[in-house]
Design a protein around this motif. Structure first.
Motif, PDB file in Angstrom:
ATOM      1  N   LEU A  83       0.615  -1.140   0.076  1.00 33.76           N
ATOM      2  CA  LEU A  83       0.213   0.260   0.015  1.00 33.76           C
ATOM      3  C   LEU A  83       0.757   1.282   0.017  1.00 33.76           C
ATOM      4  O   LEU A  83       0.551   2.202  -0.593  1.00 33.76           O
ATOM      5  CB  LEU A  83      -0.608   0.089   1.374  1.00 33.76           C
ATOM      6  N   SER A  85       2.089   0.380   6.346  1.00 33.44           N
ATOM      7  CA  SER A  85       1.637   0.458   4.919  1.00 33.44           C
ATOM      8  C   SER A  85       2.648  -0.223   4.024  1.00 33.44           C
ATOM      9  O   SER A  85       2.548  -0.825   2.934  1.00 33.44           O
ATOM     10  CB  SER A  85       1.193   1.947   4.280  1.00 33.44           C
ATOM     11  N   THR A 116       1.648  -4.030   3.824  1.00 28.56           N
ATOM     12  CA  THR A 116       0.582  -4.292   3.843  1.00 28.56           C
ATOM     13  C   THR A 116       0.162  -4.344   2.099  1.00 28.56           C
ATOM     14  O   THR A 116       0.303  -3.490   1.601  1.00 28.56           O
ATOM     15  CB  THR A 116      -0.635  -3.427   4.354  1.00 28.56           C
ATOM     16  N   VAL A 151      -8.964   3.980   3.779  1.00 24.41           N
ATOM     17  CA  VAL A 151      -7.654   4.107   4.244  1.00 24.41           C
ATOM     18  C   VAL A 151      -7.582   5.663   4.763  1.00 24.41           C
ATOM     19  O   VAL A 151      -8.167   6.481   3.891  1.00 24.41           O
ATOM     20  CB  VAL A 151      -6.647   3.633   3.294  1.00 24.41           C
ATOM     21  N   THR A 163      -4.579   8.739   5.308  1.00 23.48           N
ATOM     22  CA  THR A 163      -3.033   8.920   5.247  1.00 23.48           C
ATOM     23  C   THR A 163      -3.184  10.511   6.286  1.00 23.48           C
ATOM     24  O   THR A 163      -4.043  10.830   6.519  1.00 23.48           O
ATOM     25  CB  THR A 163      -2.618   9.152   3.932  1.00 23.48           C
TER      26      THR A 163
END
Lengths: 170, 758
Positions: A22, A58, A61, A71, A73
């Motif tokens: 990710l 991440s 992942t 998600v 951030t």
């Protein structure tokens, strides 16, 4: 193969190798560069994002694991309208960042902690923040800033970090 | 060009100065209307005026300081901005800072001058000539270094203050001529020029264009520090808001059209060259566009020679693909002869070389050493050593480059932008002027980012690939291909008379670097013999936060503690007894004892240790409190006192002390790079641990503005934590720690023995 998921409230579909982490999808495909690369093996926490509200690394992942998930951030931490998240305000007030490189990850871990536990004690802060390394060593300020958000800092912790004696004589 | 030594550089600098005839206009030589084209963007808005190399005044009276030092976390642009704004009498609320470009006009001659002349003071009348010499040498050497805790005490003291004060004088002069009144009747405040009698008040911007015809003084009159309003006060750092919302662009965040990504590897054993390469599996990975061999290259600068050995890189449309493919490369590396070397062998070599005293050189010899030891009532000795250390900046090394049509552009975070530009130009076969370098704020530096190898690699990649390439080192490459804080061994002897007075101090250690004074002690020991032997190793050396102080602080402040216990005295009182002629040291040490309640009793299993270390112009004392439980050490509290002369940015000073202490604590508790089969054994944060939240102690800092010459901030916190910690462990357990890191030892196991750890 395409994967669809939500990033900071926006639905995204990327056509990449489903095993691509990710972190690199966020940074390369989505060009959200606030999430940082630090170690690649979930040891330093610089890449921390929230997946359905949980702080996750991440860098380890695979993007396939976040299909249909939400998600968040660092770019999505603030509520918008020019306002900062209370932790971001506390970070400024306590002058937490030095180089700042780890701070996206620190903030995402701290925000996940406060979301589930508004008044964490020292042990709970230690446990939640243990995965985030700061090589500038600003742990004391991070701890105080977290506690300041819901006013759980003690009087001692609220005092200045330093005391200056003497006069200004260059 | 050969390697610059301190002596050679001084000789060249002085010679150039004499040849220049002393008439060189420096530092502030750039004139409005005479800007090089790269500076044009710095002019800002149409009506902005670059009134001074370092100062731009816009028509709305916003003032911008162009700061020639790089930001690696230390907040230097704010503190240097404070120094300039103070002397300029600028309005801090309309005052901005930006990093100056990598151009010769911003060579940090003052850093070089201070570094190379090691604090020699010159009479004022000589300063223009000396600065002229160093400006020219710094420019020709492409010196723009941020390091050595130098920025405030050199660029700040010599350049920023001068720029601010000289520009203020020009503004006064311009106003006097315009208003046709004497300069003496005009004052300044908050970026305005004022005449009290007539009530006139005009913004600086009103006179900015007149400054074009004036020459700034090199020796302007400075403010009385008692009148400071900006320096010495808390000004929130301007770079912090962009560090809490992810918006700050590090060099890792650069995005260019058609940009590719690369990951790189060198041989595990330093110095090997590439014999052959099987890249068939790597090339088969989706997204891989190229596999590139980067040949060995060497560049020299003031920080020493940087040898960037053979490397292989995979280029792909994603960093992840590049790095995955890199793991599939099958390179064959040459035999260097170091393939069987281990850390144990290196320390055995140190042991032999110290014992043999081969070509021992001395740092300080005073008194009759042989007599002191042969007539002593009591002699103690001890061997100390520390391992290699890596820097592990949070931001892994990276650089983005584009090479096209005979010119190059590079985006990087580095501690020497001009030097990097020169080095990149050299390996591309270009002139420095053909290379544009964009320096970014760094995710840590600690000395590592003064070495240009990663930027050189990126430039070669971009040249060979013909597209922009972002090279990112994996953390594994970062740990295994560092320029390391050296492993060092140090042997001590101390002699006492029958009354337990410390008569003599003897010390021989391996391999000297900088600063030269690092192994010296501040204590009045009548007989001293401090020296070193050379014991070369194949592991590359690098400056690591506080450089030689990082090991000698641990060695000397631990052994003086041993001396105190040998003399049957309290370690604080023992030091006090040896500092009668050093009032600043004494004041700092005493304050640390007071704030830590040094004499108060501690329960069983807890201990307290003290240290005192002068480095980079600042004096620091630390008291550490520990708890030792089940053989493991927990640091409960650190009290740190610093006398930096004057803390320009007090909160920044405190933050730097906290930072330096945690950096040193990581090394003391966990830091160890070991060599196995000639190669670095560690690879990432799982086997090269850093102090994390749970281990981080409460740190209290106390700043003493003594009024002496301004000292450094970035490094002085680091050296004193390891010895204060080790001394606290001794206080708690009776175990003397003579090797680091501490986590190698089970203090419970050792406690049933007698003697020492390690």
């Amino acid at each position: 193969m395409s994967t669809t998921f939500w990033v900071n409230g926006v639905q995204q579909t990327v056509d990449v190798d489903p095993s691509k982490p990710l972190l690199w999808v966020i940074r390369e495909q989505l060009e959200l560069t606030g999430t940082k690369f630090g170690c690649g093996i979930a040891q330093c926490g610089a890449c921390t994002v929230q997946i359905d509200g949980q702080a996750m690394r991440s860098c380890v992942t695979p993007v396939s694991a976040v299909a249909d998930k939400r998600v968040t951030t660092i770019e999505g931490l603030a509520p918008g309208n020019g306002e900062l998240h209370p932790l971001q305000q506390a970070w400024i007030e306590h002058q937490v960042p030095q180089c700042g490189y780890c701070q996206s990850g620190q903030l995402m871990s701290a925000a996940a902690l406060l979301a589930s536990n508004p008044s964490p004690n020292d042990d709970e802060i230690d446990a939640a923040m243990q995965g985030n390394i700061c090589r500038c060593g600003m742990y004391g300020r991070i701890r105080t800033a977290i506690k300041s958000v819901n006013n759980v800092a003690s009087a001692t912790e609220k005092k200045l970090y330093y005391s200056v004696a003497g006069v200004n004589h260059g | 060009m050969g390697k610059w030594t301190r002596r050679a550089f001084i000789a060249t600098g002085i010679t150039t100065g004499l040849a220049a005839g002393g008439g060189v206009v420096v530092g502030i030589a750039l004139r409005p209307g005479n800007q090089v084209k790269e500076l044009a963007p710095k002019l800002g808005e149409e009506n902005g005026k670059l009134v001074h190399t370092y100062i731009r005044i816009d028509s709305d009276n916003t003032i911008t300081a162009l700061i020639p030092q790089a930001e690696l976390g230390q907040g230097v642009q704010t503190s240097l901005g404070q120094m300039l704004a103070e002397e300029l009498d600028a309005d801090w609320n309309h005052f901005e800072m930006e990093e100056a470009p990598a151009l010769g006009e911003y060579a940090t001659y003052s850093v070089g001058r201070a570094f190379l002349l090691a604090g020699v003071d010159f009479p004022d009348f000589a300063i223009p000539s000396i600065d002229g010499a160093f400006m020219r040498v710094a420019d020709s050497l492409n010196l723009q270094i941020t390091g050595g805790s130098m920025s405030v005490r050199t660029t700040g003291v010599l350049a920023m203050r001068t720029a601010g004060a000289a520009t203020r004088e020009m503004l006064l002069q311009a106003a006097a001529e315009t208003w046709k009144i004497p300069v003496s009747e005009i004052t300044t405040e908050n970026s305005h020029v004022m005449h009290a009698t007539s009530g006139r008040r005009e913004p600086y911007a009103a006179f900015a264009s007149r400054l074009a015809d004036m020459t700034p003084s090199q020796l302007p009159t400075f403010k009385d520090p008692a009148d400071y309003k900006i320096v010495g006060t808390h000004k929130p750092r301007r770079d912090i808001p962009a560090k809490v919302d992810g918006s700050l662009k590090f060099s890792l965040d650069v995005r260019l059209p058609d940009m590719l990504y690369a990951s790189v590897m060198r041989s595990p054993v330093p110095g090997a060259s590439l014999l052959s390469l099987d890249d068939s599996e790597a090339r088969a990975i989706d997204g891989v566009t190229d596999v590139v061999v980067i040949p060995q290259a060497s560049v020299s600068s003031m920080v020493g020679e940087t040898l960037s050995t053979d490397a292989v890189a995979v280029v792909a449309d994603s960093y992840w693909s590049a790095n995955e493919a890199l793991k599939l490369l099958k390179p064959e590396w040459s035999v260097t002869g170091h393939e069987s070397i281990s850390s144990d062998q290196i320390f055995a070599q140190f042991e032999r070389d110290i014992a043999a005293q081969v070509e021992r050189k001395t740092d300080r010899v005073q008194g009759e050493v042989e007599t002191a030891f042969s007539t002593a009532a009591r002699v103690i000795d001890a061997d100390y050593h520390v391992p290699f250390l890596a820097h592990t900046c949070m931001e892994p090394l990276n650089a983005t480059a584009e090479v096209r049509n005979g010119s190059a552009e590079i985006w990087v975070g580095c501690q020497n932008p001009l030097g990097f530009r020169r080095d990149v130009a050299q390996i591309l076969g270009m002139d420095p002027e053909q290379v544009t370098l964009h320096n970014h704020a760094m995710g840590g530096g600690f000395g590592r980012k003064a070495r240009p190898d990663y930027a050189m690699q990126a430039a070669i990649l971009a040249q060979k690939v013909g597209k922009p390439v972002q090279l990112i080192w994996s953390r594994e490459e970062d740990v295994r291909q560092d320029f390391y804080r050296p492993a060092v061994q140090s042997r001590f002897r101390a002699a006492f008379d029958a009354d337990n007075n410390l008569l003599a101090w003897e010390n021989t250690y391996t391999n000297k670097n900088e600063p030269v004074e690092a192994p010296l002690i501040p204590y009045a020991v009548p007989t001293q013999d401090i020296g070193y032997v050379n014991s070369p190793v194949h592991v590359p050396f690098g400056a690591w936060r506080s450089v030689d102080h990082s090991q000698h602080g641990f060695f000397t402040e631990s052994f003086i503690d041993e001396a105190a216990y040998t003399a049957g005295q309290d370690p604080f009182e023992f030091r006090v007894g040896l500092l009668a002629d050093s009032p600043r040291h004494l004041a700092v040490l005493t304050r640390a004892a007071e704030e830590s309640l040094w004499s108060s009793p501690l329960p069983e299993g807890r201990g307290r240790g003290i240290s005192l270390q002068e480095s980079f112009g600042s004096i620091v004392a630390q008291v550490v409190e520990v708890t030792v439980e089940e053989g493991k050490v927990a640091v409960d509290r650190v009290v740190a006192v610093i006398d930096p002369g004057l803390a320009v940015a007090p909160d920044g000073m405190a933050a730097q002390l906290e930072s330096g202490i945690i950096y040193g604590l990581t090394a003391a508790m966990h830091g160890e790079i070991t060599i196995e089969n000639g190669a670095v054994a560690q690879s990432n944060f799982h086997d090269y641990q850093a102090v994390r939240m749970r281990e981080a102690p409460a740190i209290e800092t106390y700043v003493i503005n003594s009024g002496h010459k301004i000292g450094g901030a970035g490094e002085p916190g680091t050296p004193g934590i390891a010895p204060a910690l080790a001394n606290a462990v001794f206080n708690a357990t009776g175990m003397r720690v003579r090797q680091l890191p501490l986590d190698r030892f089970d203090l419970d196991y050792q406690a049933v023995e007698t003697g020492t750890v390690g």
